[in-house]
Design an enzyme around this catalytic site. Sequence first.
Site: not given
Lengths: 754, 58
Positions: A51, A451, A631
Amino acid sequence: MTCCAPAIEASAESILAPETNDDILLGASLDLGEGHYQLELALPDIHCAACINTIEKALAQLPMVNTARVNFSTKRVRVDYVPAKGHPSEITSAIHARGYRAFLLDPESDNQTDTTLRDLVRALAVAGFAAANIMLFSVSIWSGAEPVTRDLFHWISALIAVPAVAYAGRPFFTSAWRALRHGALNMDVPISLAVLLALALSLFETYNHGQHAYFDASVTLLFFLLIGRTLDHMMREKARSAVRNLARLAPPHANRRHEDGRHEKIALKEILPGMLLDIAPGDRLPVDAEIVSGNSDVDRSLVNGEPVPEHAGPGSALLAGTTNLSGPLLVRATQPAADSFLARMIGLMEAAEGSKAGYKNIADRAAAIYAPTVHILALGTLLFWGLTTGNWHMAILYAIAVLIITCPCALALAVPIVHIVASGRLFEQNVMMRDGAALERLAQVNRIAFDKTGTLTAGKPRLNGQFFGASTFLARAASLAAISRHPFSTAIHAAAPSSQPVQNAREIPGAGIEATDDKGTWRLGNAGFCNAASLDAPDHTSTVWLSLDGVPKAGFAFTDPIRPEAATTIAALHQLGLQTTLLSGDRADPVAHAAKAIGITDAHPNLTPEQKLKALQAFSDQGEKTVMVGDGINDAPALRAAYTSMAPSSAADIGRNAADFVYTNDNLGAVLFTITIARRAAAMVRQNFGLAILYNCIAIPLAVTGHVTPLVAAIAMSSSSIIVTLNALRLRWGDTPEKAKSPKAANTRISVPA
Amino acid sequence: MSSVLFLIPIALFLGALGLGAFLWSLKSGQYDDMEGAGLRILDDDEPEKAPAKADTKI
């Protein structure tokens, strides 16, 4: 694409178009003079040597780029370029063309380079140099030097020690002074006192040709403590910069359209009600607004936990934070940015004091007990020997020996070392921890609140099966869906990935996709678009239809699938003795269904952000300590209010910034692993305190009776520090969660802080 | 004893030299990217600007 899978699972909507506005890029650059500018970009996806190579080469090929260097530790690239030779947007495009995301960093939060770490390392180097040299002289003295030589060596030690302590002790002295000014005691107070008194006493002894001097003790003490402090700082900084790099900014500007059709980029805070804004597909709404023209599908999952994209047309009101999925929209702002949904959430967050306010971490609590105890002991020693023997000089010697030998070393290292090791373990499993206090709090929780959308479920619809028509039509539907980025389309295409995209298909925002071939006109979209409104569809699911020349041929159902590891994770959490709760803004039916499927009995649907906040406050009023996992933008206030909190890296920025832990491997197992590590770390801290106390029980009587020479002090101090460090290292073993069965596990980098 | 008199300054000077070298290396940014340094050795060094060739997508 990249050489291997990106380390951070990018959800479809988070792959944004690169920043291509030259002015913005130039504005974010640093002017180096002579026409050179320096730009720094965050590259969250880089994870291997290839990379680095790819990106640097790609950038070096641009004529305008002078040098480009990737910093792998911070996952950033620094580009030195000459804007006169091209457009800054070529830089971001070049990186994107290689399949990496590049984000501009928030200049406000990011231009403060980490000077603290640099100061700490400098102090550490000085203390190390001084400690080693003084120790050499001390060893010569202990092995029996002549009085003249001994005095000379003492003077040389003093010469090294005084400047070294003055320089290397500053981090402790300033923090101790701060605490004293506020009438508090922290660990740094006894440390500073011991170091300074030992130094003063040694100077006095040297001046009077005394036999014992503690120069080595005071400098070595600083050296050990600086090691702990530096590691501690590095660990926090590492987590912080990782979280910072993840943080994609809220749209920093908006495209304003004037009444006369002119376009202009304006800053968020300049948006006033009534302004017209262009929202491109893939953008999030910067403020609450109403659609003027255009049809599209919008994703509200981050706003209210509703996973299914909804159609929005002229007149629909949209909240800030909603993502526009398929078509360009022209909207009219209904609120200034400061009053929009996002800003309200931030306001709620700030108002949510949270049950963690007033939390004192364990090291400070221990210091509050330890410091007075030691000081009273030293004073007692002084008075006892002074009054019984009348030899005040000896009494002072003994009293200072008490201060040195009860060396806060082990006690001050006991906690940070454990946190450093724990943080390293968590980092390997792609969990970033904000600070050690959060780990302590997590070990105490007895309730966990989730959540639903995006946390327990994937947050993206998935094809749940075909309920109408022949199954052969799936391939046809998938070939139509191939051209669209709508979540339903990607889900259908994922179900039959081999199908070829249809020629001449076009997407009709808010309705579906249409294509004509030799058989006729195919349509894939909602019931109205495919004349299927009269047909039966399964309840409580979202449906997409396929029609040929207006005759429905197939119907597909979608659900937001529950994560495969959710049920086992919840069961394991119950095993740990945690109560589980589900707090969702989604409708009652899917919430009840999800809760049942994963075994949570206490589920609350239809919650507004305020109600989520209230629910958490109710728990804390009952004396429960809750960890919140969520989130969405609507979870942010709850994340802040909870005793401690976790968020996936796919979360909205505001939620991620509110959370104490951020996990990037998109696997709920991370929650379980973090809690396990937190509990083990808490046990380790207790053990280390036990060891430190045990050591002090042995050392204090020796010191009080005056048996401590500098040699004994040096041995005792070093050994106690080493013992607590070794004990903390035991955290490195055991408890590794089973590897996720995804390619992502392949690039779990081992990164031990220092 | 007389040897000690000049050995000690020499020892201290050498130690200080090492300390100075470390502080210089810190200042010049050699510790800014520890992980990257370890990965860069895996790359074959190629001359500066590579000749423009057909852009192969990796």
